[in-house]
Design a protein around this motif. Sequence first.
Motif, PDB file in Angstrom:
ATOM      1  N   UNK A  15      31.902  66.004 -54.735  1.00  0.00           N
ATOM      2  CA  UNK A  15      31.753  65.732 -53.297  1.00  0.00           C
ATOM      3  C   UNK A  15      32.644  64.569 -52.871  1.00  0.00           C
ATOM      4  N   UNK A 306      37.503  54.624 -41.700  1.00  0.00           N
ATOM      5  CA  UNK A 306      37.945  55.343 -42.897  1.00  0.00           C
ATOM      6  C   UNK A 306      37.058  55.043 -44.106  1.00  0.00           C
ATOM      7  N   UNK A 308      33.836  54.274 -43.904  1.00  0.00           N
ATOM      8  CA  UNK A 308      32.452  54.693 -43.677  1.00  0.00           C
ATOM      9  C   UNK A 308      32.039  55.906 -44.514  1.00  0.00           C
ATOM     10  N   UNK A 309      32.847  56.990 -44.535  1.00  0.00           N
ATOM     11  CA  UNK A 309      32.414  58.130 -45.337  1.00  0.00           C
ATOM     12  C   UNK A 309      32.396  57.825 -46.838  1.00  0.00           C
ATOM     13  N   UNK A 311      31.729  54.923 -48.203  1.00  0.00           N
ATOM     14  CA  UNK A 311      30.506  54.160 -48.444  1.00  0.00           C
ATOM     15  C   UNK A 311      29.292  55.078 -48.422  1.00  0.00           C
ATOM     16  N   UNK A 312      29.299  56.061 -47.509  1.00  0.00           N
ATOM     17  CA  UNK A 312      28.181  57.001 -47.416  1.00  0.00           C
ATOM     18  C   UNK A 312      28.009  57.803 -48.687  1.00  0.00           C
ATOM     19  N   UNK A 313      29.136  58.303 -49.220  1.00  0.00           N
ATOM     20  CA  UNK A 313      29.081  59.098 -50.453  1.00  0.00           C
ATOM     21  C   UNK A 313      28.557  58.238 -51.609  1.00  0.00           C
ATOM     22  N   UNK A 315      26.717  55.459 -51.443  1.00  0.00           N
ATOM     23  CA  UNK A 315      25.306  55.117 -51.250  1.00  0.00           C
ATOM     24  C   UNK A 315      24.410  56.295 -51.602  1.00  0.00           C
ATOM     25  N   UNK A 316      24.847  57.505 -51.199  1.00  0.00           N
ATOM     26  CA  UNK A 316      24.057  58.695 -51.514  1.00  0.00           C
ATOM     27  C   UNK A 316      24.020  58.912 -53.016  1.00  0.00           C
ATOM     28  N   UNK A 317      25.123  58.635 -53.664  1.00  0.00           N
ATOM     29  CA  UNK A 317      25.149  58.750 -55.124  1.00  0.00           C
ATOM     30  C   UNK A 317      24.092  57.869 -55.758  1.00  0.00           C
ATOM     31  N   UNK A 319      21.377  56.611 -54.287  1.00  0.00           N
ATOM     32  CA  UNK A 319      20.040  57.088 -53.898  1.00  0.00           C
ATOM     33  C   UNK A 319      19.597  58.266 -54.744  1.00  0.00           C
TER      34      UNK A 319
END
Lengths: 332, 248
Positions: A15, A306, A308-309, A311-313, A315-317, A319
């Motif tokens: 991902x 740029x 933000x996504x 960091x999102x990936x 952080x989700x990893x 979590x």
Amino acid sequence: MTMTRRSFLKRATISGIAAASIMTGAGKVLAGTRSTGNYAILHDLNKCDGCVHQDTPKCVLACRVKNELNFPQPQQPIKNYWPQPKHEDWSGKRHVTDRLTPYNWTYVQHLEVEHQGKKIEVHVPRKCMHCDNPPCSTLCPFGVNDKTAEGPVVINPKGCFGGAKCRDVCPWHIPQRQGGVGLYLEVVPDLAGGGVMYKCDMCHDLIKQGQQPACVNACPRNAIMFGPQYELHEYAQNWARQNQGYVYGDEENGGTANFYISMIPFEVINLAIIDQDLDGTTGRVDMAVNIENPLDEPGNILSGLLMAPVAGVLAAGISTYQIMKGGNDVED
Amino acid sequence: MKIKRHNTAIRFTHWVTAMSIFVLLFTGFGQMPVYKRYYVDQLPGLAWSSNFLATLYLHYLAAMALIFISAYYVTYLIVSKRWDIIPRRGDFKESMQIFASMLGLAEEPENDKYLAEQRLAFAVTAFSVMALIVTGILKVYKNLPGMEFSVGTVFWLAQIHNLFTVILLLSVIVHLAAFLIKANRPLVASMFTGYIDREYVIHRHAAWWDKLNKEHREAGLTSPPVHPEAVLIAEQGKSCLDKTGNSS
């Protein structure tokens, strides 16, 4: 559901790669959109005499003749901009030539300045600056105010709703509003919209036909020049260097396609404008130097958008790994 | 007895999304010259609302939060494979049945973790957010110095961005209006606490209830997420549904 650490890492990596390739792909597409071949105008204030012996300066007259068919034909009566107790209507003052109005897209400031102990008359033809990164265009909420490939900034009168945001965000507050005309009349004219915004379009139609703007041709002293932006910019710079003169419009608001050259510093000219021309209403235009373009400092915003996504990936990893490491997957 | 419905990751996603969309809608509408005209900037604490640059940068900041949380959520879905909220075949028909049941014209179907209409509403919302992010990023690129998009591109970017803003706003309104229906209200609390009453699950989400129990039997767990007597209660729950239809 079960998940091993390895399968987790595999999926998280896939991902992440997908997200990164989307971003870099988008960057490549966007890198190729910068246009070249812009045109510009240059006002030589050392040559301009303001056509003081004429009723109306020739450039102003030529502009009005050329654009006669582009001027608004409002429907009367024009209602107030509810709930504001006012509306803007210049249709009864079409003859006004000493300020910018929807019916007068250029005017000449006749000034008396004091420079090096001498009183000098200066005449400054004013009109849209056609900025390189025009806030009026980039911030138009309806996308109907365009920085064209040829350089002029052009408002589409069919799409304009007349909110006058372009006038607010323009450092010189150039565009002027006429009520009772345009798209808003077809929507809810009692509640929203205000008319159409009008300003100089550098005779975009003539430029596309390979001709010069009307004001350029009309000037009896050749004080207005027209040509490729880089050529006029170079001309202005060279002239200023050789004559110890000054240039306006090259740096202002991040660069424009409307240059002025003068032997008198523009700080001095601007003080004279403030003193002798401005009257506290729109349509009279100052000449402040070194205006910063607020949209020219996007660095942090862009890197933030740029990152933000990514960091999102990440952080989700973290979590999902924590959820799965818990051994049971019962959402506890 | 409570059942976990929304884990921390989902609640985090929901509330960051909600807050960023709220700020984006407010500042996005502020890109039109409305807050000055309609005196919104006269309200206490909102003087900044008619400053186009203030609302623009707030819009960018909230957009960062939304892009962050969207990437977070998509990654979460892919890694955890929890597809409960993704629409399925037959959802449109099933949601019609739910509406009919509200009017007493049909029995409410046995719902999974999310109702068919929730899954459809999610799809509309998610698609709008995606369209808004894509057009929004292009609009940010357009605002960079030296970036010149064609006249048509600028126009259509603005129109598509504005169109999906309206769709997103409507879907937010529908989402909030769902809580006018009493049967949906316990879900408000669960989006804060994560937990929901077991009885509510038995009555409103029979299919999810079955699935929860099945998962736990398959996992060889002796203590289900609910209660040692989960299976038995599930049977009772079903019979209660059979008798009373959409009794919840």
